[in-house]
Design an enzyme around this catalytic site. Sequence first.
Site, PDB file in Angstrom:
ATOM      1  N   GLU A 261       0.695  -1.176  -0.081  1.00 35.82           N
ATOM      2  CA  GLU A 261      -0.040   0.075  -0.299  1.00 35.82           C
ATOM      3  C   GLU A 261       0.854   1.400   0.081  1.00 35.82           C
ATOM      4  OE1 GLU A 261      -0.293  -2.620   2.147  1.00 35.82           O
ATOM      5  OE2 GLU A 261      -2.180  -3.269   2.075  1.00 35.82           O
TER       6      GLU A 261
ATOM      7  N   LEU B 284      14.347  -7.546   1.925  1.00 38.44           N
ATOM      8  CA  LEU B 284      13.240  -6.548   1.987  1.00 38.44           C
ATOM      9  C   LEU B 284      13.295  -5.532   0.696  1.00 38.44           C
ATOM     10  CD1 LEU B 284      11.972  -5.814   5.497  1.00 38.44           C
ATOM     11  CD2 LEU B 284      10.666  -6.865   3.827  1.00 38.44           C
TER      12      LEU B 284
ATOM     13  N   GLU C 194      13.343  -5.534  -2.487  1.00 40.06           N
ATOM     14  CA  GLU C 194      14.045  -5.728  -3.840  1.00 40.06           C
ATOM     15  C   GLU C 194      13.246  -6.364  -4.915  1.00 40.06           C
ATOM     16  OE1 GLU C 194      18.510  -5.650  -1.752  1.00 40.06           O
ATOM     17  OE2 GLU C 194      17.561  -7.469  -2.304  1.00 40.06           O
TER      18      GLU C 194
ATOM     19  N   SER D 289       1.681  -6.906 -10.854  1.00 39.31           N
ATOM     20  CA  SER D 289       1.861  -5.618 -11.976  1.00 39.31           C
ATOM     21  C   SER D 289       3.651  -5.527 -12.069  1.00 39.31           C
ATOM     22  CB  SER D 289       1.304  -4.471 -11.527  1.00 39.31           C
ATOM     23  OG  SER D 289       1.579  -3.761 -10.236  1.00 39.31           O
TER      24      SER D 289
END
Length: 462
Positions: A69, A322, A324, A351
Amino acid sequence: MKRVEKGKWAYTVYRAVTYTLSPFVYLHLQWRRLKGLEHPLRWPERLARPSLPRPPGPLLCFHAVSLGEGMAAIPVINHCVSQRPDLNVLMTTTTNSAFEVIKDRLPSCVLYQFAPLDTPAAVDSFLGYWRPNAIVLMESELWPNLILSASKKGIVVALLNARVSEKSFSRWSGTIAQSLIMLMLSKFSLIIPLSTLQAINFQLLHAPPFVINFAGDLKYATGETDDSKKMNAEIKDLQIQLSNRQVWMASSIHDGEEGVILAVHNDLLQKYPDLITIIVPRHPQQREQISLALQREGLEAVFRSQEKKIMPSTNVYVADTLGELRSLYRLTPVAVMGGSFLPGLTGHNFSEAAAAGCAILTGHHIGHFSHMVASMLHLNPMAVLQVRKASSSLCPFQDYSFCNHKCYETTLTATWQVGKCLSSQVLSTYSFMDLTQCIICLYWLGKSFKVYNIIFFSFKES
């Protein structure tokens, strides 16, 4: 009128309960800190004890719960900063994983804090100290104390990339809960759902129709950000190490899914001895569980956190880091999306894999990400493959992709073109110039924005 009164009554009960439970919430926060689930130094921010001064001038606050988010909010924040450098922007998130990644991707002028718990004391203290002119919530952050207290103080609230899960929709549809959610949604001046289905859900929960505008899923725009020079260099080095080997990736793997992925790996290994599988766990803490599974299978692995080189004998590369994943997609032509192969899971955003030009495979349990599958398949039926049984579907596809290069290139091209198309549509339909002005005008126009957004929140037909 009856529903409004019932909603106010439900909120009074909620506020009283959260006030009463505040001491226990504090103890729970300390337990989470000891478990490493809260920041060891900045945890007081969760109680609205700020670590930064509030600068003078108008302030716009963005709030996201976690990494996905938060990343979706960055394109909007970047545009706000570029269009109005005089506007103070505060970003808040809840999780450590979001903090560790997003703090390095925000413009240097953006303030960053952990979000307050939804207790009366924490929320009132947070709003009293930061005095935001508008609060932009991301996706499903529907917290009664925050929303209703902000509205009471004249702070305008917006919800971007809005969604509500099936479970939450069912819970909010109860008699008392529906009165509360109806009261909360009535306080929003702008709601932008991430899909048409989500727009319908919010209407069924009695969100005012005139505040709902559709512009697409912001997560399609997350691939637009650039990698750092250091990350680019590391990816190029890994590409050299992986050259002349058959490569595929399983990303965002949840607990229990490593067995599914390793079974596919072992089947493929019989035909492709030089095969290497890249596993990206959902959380770095899964490294121990994955390590044990690898030992049981007798597979040689390299963990990215240990900064070791991939050797010719390496079977599996575990990217236990984290933030990457978007960059790591550049290493593989095939991306298998985790969080989708076991009951109870709800899939992940793919996506970024599409933006990288990967052929995408996903399981059947994808939750609200089903709208992504539908959108991509609508544009090109070859853009994504959804499978029900990993062992019986992933192996044949991988085998096919390794052997039939011409048809496989067609699949890669289809995925990349669809990803680019959807990203462009979101970037254009969101009309960031108009969105920025609308958010800024939220404060100056207050509730009259309910009329203003109909006139000025225009988005292009695509």
